[in-house]
Design an enzyme around this catalytic site. Structure first.
Site, PDB file in Angstrom:
ATOM      1  CD  GLN A 498      -7.633 -30.952 -11.549  1.00  0.00           C
ATOM      2  OE1 GLN A 498      -8.248 -29.884 -11.466  1.00  0.00           O
ATOM      3  NE2 GLN A 498      -7.685 -31.706 -12.624  1.00  0.00           N
ATOM      4  CD  GLU A 499      -5.307 -36.271  -8.378  1.00  0.00           C
ATOM      5  OE1 GLU A 499      -6.070 -37.141  -8.822  1.00  0.00           O
ATOM      6  OE2 GLU A 499      -4.164 -36.087  -8.810  1.00  0.00           O
TER       7      GLU A 499
END
Length: 637
Positions: A498-499
């Site tokens: 996600q990051e």
């Protein structure tokens, strides 16, 4: 026989060592000559090109030589380079560089010879159309100028010449300037508004433009700043001022808009955007007064974006009848969205219509998404993680023959030039068709370029190709720190996915770095708690350092929230202070409502994505899929 085998093995080993040594010396020579070229020293370039004849990055020598000291007298060399490496990233970059140079020197025929097709950047698009005009294609250039004029922000300076040509051809009237001022008002660009004011020449144009700028700054003083006159522009200014005022003080506008309507003789059509803005701000600010007015306005407009906000307001107030009512008033396309299908099912469930709720949940549970997984849990259905499985069609040598850029990308990665490798990769993807994008992604995965494989799936919009979308790079690093923190590695992978989309060198605009996107202050604080020396910002792009500190930080948040991933991931994104505030204001909501009511859309999407990614990684790592634990489900947030 044994002696012959040993001899063959030794011969093979010597050949391998010789090749490795040759590649190593080529790299050293390339780096040295590249630096000389950047310093303006071209003396050793010819001999270096002979030595590096089979080196993958040989084209970069000519590229750097032509790029670092651009000279229109070298245009023939540029054209030869573009012809030698067509549809390559380097040819594209070099073409753009020299296009600017030719534009600055008004060499329009040469410009079109170098760049026969319309470019993508607006700066060069305007230059390209100016070149069209200067070489006889005047109508096309004027038509383009008219097309790009109506825009609420500034255009590049190269477009000004086109606007002048349009004006000379009898276009670009004061009415066109006024229309663009309105667009700039709505786009919150006062600088452009002031620039456009300078282009007004008539007293009437200057008057209305000045009034528009005045009410932009002080919409609450509309009745003082804008005298009553019966013309369309005055009514337009009044309507725009009301919309802007609603952003500042919704209730004040609600109390005054009817009086202002009468004062400036605004029609019902004039008030449609005003009332929509008041309604939008009322719902965003969760104003509880004038609810009848709000609902009547929504019933009249049937604007889907406003109806969605009304559902969100009902969700925040746990008004299940209202949730059902407003979802059912959405157009069919809105109601069928998995997001609102889930909440319609929840409303039916809370209202006692359990059979209908179960049917809706079961239908939604087939969707591989946050709401699909939530629906599966509500209905007792299994979590379904379906995917499209691809088979690689090319081995490395075959792939390189098809896409020569792959060799350059591999060598750039070896030289730690990851930014340039990524640029080459994205350009290659953008030149490729759907199936080729996917095959390139598989090639990247085979070479260990996880982040490039993910980009292939993104560029192809291949949401079902999970093997590309959710790779498991740096297994030793992630597994070691998951074990050290006594946590499941699937959560660490989900956060990194996600990051940063698994890109070790990722840098956010606010300064977060690396796979798990750590802020330097967070990394320093975490390191001190571990008894370590705080790392330098550059060290955070190292996977070992980043995952060591990132895993410790998320573990601390999990411990703070008794292992609750919902709260821990929200805090990882928005900070523990905001999570405490949201919980104080939530009055003990169930998990799905609490996540839905997170005020920040970014954090709301973040939590949903991490939970889904966590479940997908559980599946990919052959672990039991546990979308939410019993304690995460039971907790009142």
């Amino acid at each position: 026989m044994k002696t012959r085998i040993v001899v063959l093995l030794l011969s093979g080993l010597m050949a391998f060592n010789t090749a490795a040594s040759s590649l190593s010396s080529q790299r050293a020579r390339f780096i040295a000559v590249t630096q000389q070229i950047k310093d303006g020293n071209f003396s050793s370039m010819a001999s270096a090109k002979d030595e590096l004849d089979d080196y993958p990055l040989l084209p970069y020598l000519d590229y750097y030589a032509l790029s670092y000291q651009p000279d229109i007298n070298r245009l023939n060399a540029v054209q030869r380079f573009v012809a030698q490496y067509p549809k390559s990233y380097l040819a594209s970059r070099l073409t753009e560089r020299y296009a600017y140079l030719l534009m600055q020197n008004n060499m329009w025929r040469e410009y079109l010879q170098l760049q026969p097709d319309e470019p993508q950047s607006m700066t060069l698009r305007c230059a390209w159309h100016m070149a069209q005009y200067e070489t006889g294609k005047t109508d096309k250039a004027v038509s383009f100028a008219r097309k790009i004029w109506f825009y609420g922000h500034s255009r590049p300076a190269t477009c000004d010449g086109l606007f002048s040509l349009w004006k000379q051809a009898g276009g670009l009237t004061e009415n066109d300037i006024w229309k663009r001022m309105v667009l700039a008002f709505n786009a919150d660009d006062p600088r452009l508004m002031n620039h456009l004011l300078q282009q007004m020449t008539s007293s009437n144009g200057i008057y209305h433009a000045s009034k528009l700028i005045s009410v932009y700054s002080q919409p609450e003083n509309l009745e003082t700043l804008l005298p009553v006159t019966s013309d369309d522009r005055t009514r337009k200014i009044a309507g725009l001022a009301l919309q802007r005022w609603a952003d500042k003080d919704t209730e004040a506008v609600l109390a005054r808009y009817l009086a202002i309507k009468a004062r400036y003789q605004l029609s019902e059509a004039d008030l449609v955007p005003v009332k929509a803005e008041i309604a939008r701000d009322m719902m965003l600010e969760r104003i509880k007064t004038s609810r009848v007015w709000l609902d009547n306005t929504l019933l009249q407009s049937r604007d889907n974006s406003l109806l969605e906000l009304r559902v969100r307001l009902a969700l925040a107030e746990m008004d299940w009848r209202g949730i059902k009512r407003w979802i059912n008033l959405m157009p069919r396309s809105g109601r069928d969205d998995i997001h609102w299908s889930y909440w319609l099912a929840r409303a039916e469930q809370q209202l006692g219509n359990k059979s209908h709720a179960k049917a809706l949940f079961q239908q939604a549970s087939y969707d591989r998404s946050y709401y699909g997984f939530m629906a599966a849990m509500q209905s007792g259905m299994p979590i379904r993680i379906t995917e499209d499985v691809l088979q690689p069609e090319y081995k490395w040598k075959e792939a390189v023959r098809l896409w020569p850029a792959l060799q350059r990308i591999e060598e750039l990665i070896a030289l730690d030039e990851t930014a340039m490798a990524r640029s080459e990769w994205l350009y290659l993807l953008d030149q490729s068709k759907y199936d080729s994008k996917l095959q390139l992604g598989l090639v990247a995965q085979q070479r260990g370029w996880a982040h490039l494989g993910i980009q292939a799936s993104i560029r192809a919009k291949a949401k079902d190709v999970l093997a590309l979308r959710f790779p498991t790079p740096k297994k030793a690093v992630f597994s070691r720190y998951a074990k050290a923190r006594d946590m499941d590695v699937s959560l660490l992978y989900a956060l990194a996915r996600q990051e940063s989309a698994m890109y070790e060198r990722a840098q956010s605009p606010v300064g977060a770095s690396g796979l798990m996107q750590l802020m330097p202050a967070t990394a320093a604080d975490t390191a001190q708690k571990l008894g370590e020396i705080p790392p330098s910002p550059n060290a955070l792009t190292n996977a070992e350092t980043n995952v060591r500190l990132g895993s410790a930080y998320i573990k601390g948040l999990l411990d703070q929230y008794d292992g609750n991933r919902v709260l821990a991931t929200a805090a990882y994104n928005a900070g523990p202070g905001r999570v405490r505030k949201w919980r104080r204001e939530s009055s003990g909501q169930p998990v799905d409502l609490w996540v839905e009511n997170i005020p920040y859309k970014e954090t709301r999407n973040y939590v949903q994505n991490v939970l889904v990614f966590n479940a997908i990684y559980q599946d990919r790592l052959n672990r039991p899929v546990n979308f939410l634990t019993d304690s995460e489900r039971r907790l009142r947030y």
